[in-house]
Design a protein around this motif. Sequence first.
Motif, mmCIF file in Angstrom:
data_model
loop_
_atom_site.group_PDB
_atom_site.id
_atom_site.type_symbol
_atom_site.label_atom_id
_atom_site.label_comp_id
_atom_site.label_asym_id
_atom_site.label_seq_id
_atom_site.Cartn_x
_atom_site.Cartn_y
_atom_site.Cartn_z
ATOM 1 N N GLU A 77 0.845 -1.184 0.000
ATOM 2 C CA GLU A 77 0.000 0.000 0.000
ATOM 3 C C GLU A 77 0.892 1.249 0.000
ATOM 4 O OE1 GLU A 77 -3.222 0.342 -0.164
ATOM 5 O OE2 GLU A 77 -3.679 -1.798 -0.204
ATOM 6 N N PRO A 78 0.509 2.278 -0.807
ATOM 7 C CA PRO A 78 1.308 3.506 -0.782
ATOM 8 C C PRO A 78 1.284 4.147 0.600
ATOM 9 C CG PRO A 78 -0.784 3.843 -1.922
ATOM 10 C CD PRO A 78 -0.650 2.358 -1.681
ATOM 11 N N LYS A 79 2.431 4.614 1.042
ATOM 12 C CA LYS A 79 2.506 5.227 2.363
ATOM 13 C C LYS A 79 2.114 6.692 2.270
ATOM 14 C CE LYS A 79 6.137 2.170 4.152
ATOM 15 N NZ LYS A 79 7.490 2.103 4.750
ATOM 16 N N PRO A 80 1.256 7.137 3.161
ATOM 17 C CA PRO A 80 0.856 8.543 3.125
ATOM 18 C C PRO A 80 2.017 9.451 3.500
ATOM 19 C CG PRO A 80 -0.009 7.482 5.087
ATOM 20 C CD PRO A 80 0.586 6.399 4.237
ATOM 21 N N THR A 81 2.008 10.630 2.927
ATOM 22 C CA THR A 81 3.008 11.638 3.247
ATOM 23 C C THR A 81 2.472 12.530 4.347
ATOM 24 O OG1 THR A 81 3.750 11.655 0.947
ATOM 25 C CG2 THR A 81 4.375 13.537 2.311
ATOM 26 N N PRO A 82 3.158 12.628 5.475
ATOM 27 C CA PRO A 82 2.655 13.497 6.543
ATOM 28 C C PRO A 82 2.480 14.920 6.040
ATOM 29 C CG PRO A 82 4.456 12.122 7.334
ATOM 30 C CD PRO A 82 4.406 11.954 5.851
ATOM 31 N N GLY A 83 1.263 15.454 6.189
ATOM 32 C CA GLY A 83 1.012 16.816 5.748
ATOM 33 C C GLY A 83 0.731 16.952 4.271
ATOM 34 N N GLY A 84 0.958 15.908 3.469
ATOM 35 C CA GLY A 84 0.695 15.985 2.048
ATOM 36 C C GLY A 84 1.679 16.884 1.326
ATOM 37 N N SER A 85 1.372 17.207 0.079
ATOM 38 C CA SER A 85 2.238 18.056 -0.730
ATOM 39 C C SER A 85 1.374 18.970 -1.577
ATOM 40 C CB SER A 85 3.133 17.188 -1.635
ATOM 41 O OG SER A 85 2.334 16.374 -2.475
ATOM 42 N N ALA A 140 -0.780 31.381 1.116
ATOM 43 C CA ALA A 140 0.209 31.170 2.174
ATOM 44 C C ALA A 140 0.518 29.684 2.355
ATOM 45 C CB ALA A 140 -0.284 31.772 3.487
ATOM 46 N N ILE A 141 -0.511 28.846 2.421
ATOM 47 C CA ILE A 141 -0.223 27.426 2.636
ATOM 48 C C ILE A 141 0.355 26.782 1.384
ATOM 49 C CG2 ILE A 141 -1.959 27.184 4.455
ATOM 50 C CD1 ILE A 141 -3.717 25.704 2.458
ATOM 51 N N ASN A 163 7.656 25.429 -0.346
ATOM 52 C CA ASN A 163 8.919 25.690 0.337
ATOM 53 C C ASN A 163 9.405 24.454 1.070
ATOM 54 O OD1 ASN A 163 11.050 27.550 1.321
ATOM 55 N ND2 ASN A 163 10.100 27.146 3.301
ATOM 56 N N ALA A 164 8.455 23.720 1.697
ATOM 57 C CA ALA A 164 8.824 22.490 2.394
ATOM 58 C C ALA A 164 9.398 21.470 1.423
ATOM 59 C CB ALA A 164 7.607 21.919 3.118
ATOM 60 N N ALA A 165 8.772 21.363 0.245
ATOM 61 C CA ALA A 165 9.281 20.421 -0.755
ATOM 62 C C ALA A 165 10.674 20.827 -1.213
ATOM 63 C CB ALA A 165 8.315 20.367 -1.938
ATOM 64 N N SER A 166 10.914 22.134 -1.330
ATOM 65 C CA SER A 166 12.228 22.610 -1.751
ATOM 66 C C SER A 166 13.284 22.316 -0.698
ATOM 67 C CB SER A 166 12.167 24.122 -2.020
ATOM 68 O OG SER A 166 11.249 24.409 -3.044
ATOM 69 N N GLN A 167 12.896 22.422 0.586
ATOM 70 C CA GLN A 167 13.838 22.129 1.657
ATOM 71 C C GLN A 167 14.244 20.669 1.648
ATOM 72 O OE1 GLN A 167 11.893 23.474 5.216
ATOM 73 N NE2 GLN A 167 12.721 25.551 5.032
ATOM 74 N N VAL A 168 13.290 19.799 1.343
ATOM 75 C CA VAL A 168 13.610 18.376 1.251
ATOM 76 C C VAL A 168 14.605 18.139 0.123
ATOM 77 C CG1 VAL A 168 12.680 16.091 0.735
ATOM 78 C CG2 VAL A 168 11.431 17.629 2.253
ATOM 79 N N ALA A 169 14.409 18.863 -0.996
ATOM 80 C CA ALA A 169 15.312 18.710 -2.142
ATOM 81 C C ALA A 169 16.618 19.454 -1.941
ATOM 82 C CB ALA A 169 14.620 19.202 -3.408
ATOM 83 N N GLY A 170 16.654 20.380 -0.952
ATOM 84 C CA GLY A 170 17.875 21.120 -0.678
ATOM 85 C C GLY A 170 18.068 22.345 -1.529
ATOM 86 N N VAL A 171 17.010 22.806 -2.197
ATOM 87 C CA VAL A 171 17.128 23.990 -3.043
ATOM 88 C C VAL A 171 15.811 24.732 -2.999
ATOM 89 C CG1 VAL A 171 16.390 22.765 -5.113
ATOM 90 C CG2 VAL A 171 17.731 24.846 -5.353
ATOM 91 N N SER A 172 15.860 26.054 -3.094
ATOM 92 C CA SER A 172 14.645 26.852 -3.087
ATOM 93 C C SER A 172 14.011 26.830 -4.469
ATOM 94 C CB SER A 172 14.966 28.301 -2.697
ATOM 95 O OG SER A 172 15.752 28.909 -3.706
ATOM 96 N N PRO A 173 12.725 27.225 -4.586
ATOM 97 C CA PRO A 173 12.069 27.201 -5.895
ATOM 98 C C PRO A 173 12.802 27.995 -6.964
ATOM 99 C CG PRO A 173 10.461 27.524 -4.131
ATOM 100 C CD PRO A 173 11.821 27.618 -3.517
ATOM 101 N N ASP A 174 13.523 29.093 -6.575
ATOM 102 C CA ASP A 174 14.241 29.886 -7.575
ATOM 103 C C ASP A 174 15.690 29.456 -7.736
ATOM 104 O OD1 ASP A 174 15.309 30.720 -5.218
ATOM 105 O OD2 ASP A 174 14.706 32.822 -5.392
ATOM 106 N N GLY A 175 16.070 28.338 -7.082
ATOM 107 C CA GLY A 175 17.426 27.830 -7.236
ATOM 108 C C GLY A 175 18.419 28.377 -6.245
ATOM 109 N N GLY A 176 17.996 29.305 -5.384
ATOM 110 C CA GLY A 176 18.898 29.900 -4.417
ATOM 111 C C GLY A 176 18.921 29.134 -3.118
ATOM 112 N N PRO A 177 19.497 29.736 -2.064
ATOM 113 C CA PRO A 177 19.549 29.071 -0.759
ATOM 114 C C PRO A 177 18.149 28.804 -0.229
ATOM 115 C CG PRO A 177 20.948 31.034 -0.824
ATOM 116 C CD PRO A 177 20.119 31.061 -2.055
ATOM 117 N N VAL A 178 18.048 27.773 0.560
ATOM 118 C CA VAL A 178 16.753 27.421 1.133
ATOM 119 C C VAL A 178 16.445 28.354 2.294
ATOM 120 C CG1 VAL A 178 15.419 25.627 2.278
ATOM 121 C CG2 VAL A 178 17.054 25.028 0.488
ATOM 122 N N PRO A 179 15.334 29.126 2.218
ATOM 123 C CA PRO A 179 14.996 30.004 3.338
ATOM 124 C C PRO A 179 14.514 29.197 4.525
ATOM 125 C CG PRO A 179 13.256 30.041 1.691
ATOM 126 C CD PRO A 179 14.376 29.223 1.113
#
Length: 342
Positions: free
Chosen positions: A39-47, A169-170, A176-192
């Motif tokens: 069974e697919p595992k749920p992602t806490p908080g979703g995406s 906002a959400i 932003n949370a997804a970008s932090q997991v990937a280690g990069v911000s949406p614009d390619g800069g540092p992760v805020p």
Amino acid sequence: MARANLVKLAVLGVTIAGLAGCSSPPPPKPPAAAPAPVEPKPTPGGSYKVGNPYQIDGVWYYPRVDYSYNETGIASWYGPGFHTKVTANGEAYNENELTAAHQTLPMPSLVRVTNLENGRSIVVRINDRGPFVSGRIIDMSRRGAQLLGFDQQGTAKVRVEVLAEESRAIAAAAMNAASQVAGVSPDGGPVPQAAPRPSVTVESTPLAPPAGTKAAPGSAIPPKVAQATPAPARTIAAPTSLAGTTTDDGRFLPAPVVEQRAVPAKPGKIYIQAGAFASYDNANKLRAKLSSIAPTNLSNAMVNGTQYFRVRVGPFDQVERADQVLAQVLQAGTSEAKIIVD
């Protein structure tokens, strides 16, 4: 001598047979059992997810970002059969939380749902796709239906309004949370780094029943609410933050949103809106075509300075009757027809 030779031949035959038996291939092994489906595992908080156009039962749906969404129609709810299942944006569905399914709005989005029949209004978070029944615009969680007071009857006339600022906002927090997991911000800069968010006080006590009504045994909300004198709008409980939080490992956890208000009830009437045309002749042709199904009328509406002629079938007193006529209108080739409340 001959007898001795016969005995030797017999022993030799048995020996050869035994050797032949030893050299025969072993019986095939039984096939290995197929692995149990995982069974697919749920992602806490979703995406965050908008999604591509998709088709269900021959009907196409086109998800899109729409922060001006404000529609009336019929709400339904879903619960036990889907509890703990994975939702369309990857989190685990909880029938006791204030969430809902919508056919096209981004996930997550925040919407205010108002029951036009009794004036109750709550804020819920869109985290799933649906409902896929003609004539329904939103599928509430079981808890949401309870707070809006239609869990017993199953459906209600509602207005669904996107909370634009909070939804942006959400959405930003989720991306932003997804970008932090990937280690990069949406614009390619540092992760805020996510700013600390205030705690949220949640109160989910349902509105008290109007005078003269009794709650059903074991139910927090009466199955039917008698019409009472409309009360002025007031907020019962409101969150101090609607954006949620980001965990240390970058997961986005939406804040539990409970906003319950009592507003004047405006039940309205149920119609089937078959279409809207800038041309009167086109609208009148459709009106004539559908008039054999049920009473059909034209009404004027100004949209961004342009006059439109709306073709409406009805009104109807019961949702069941509107469902029946909607099916006939759709069969007549009017694929854009939908149920509204006005």
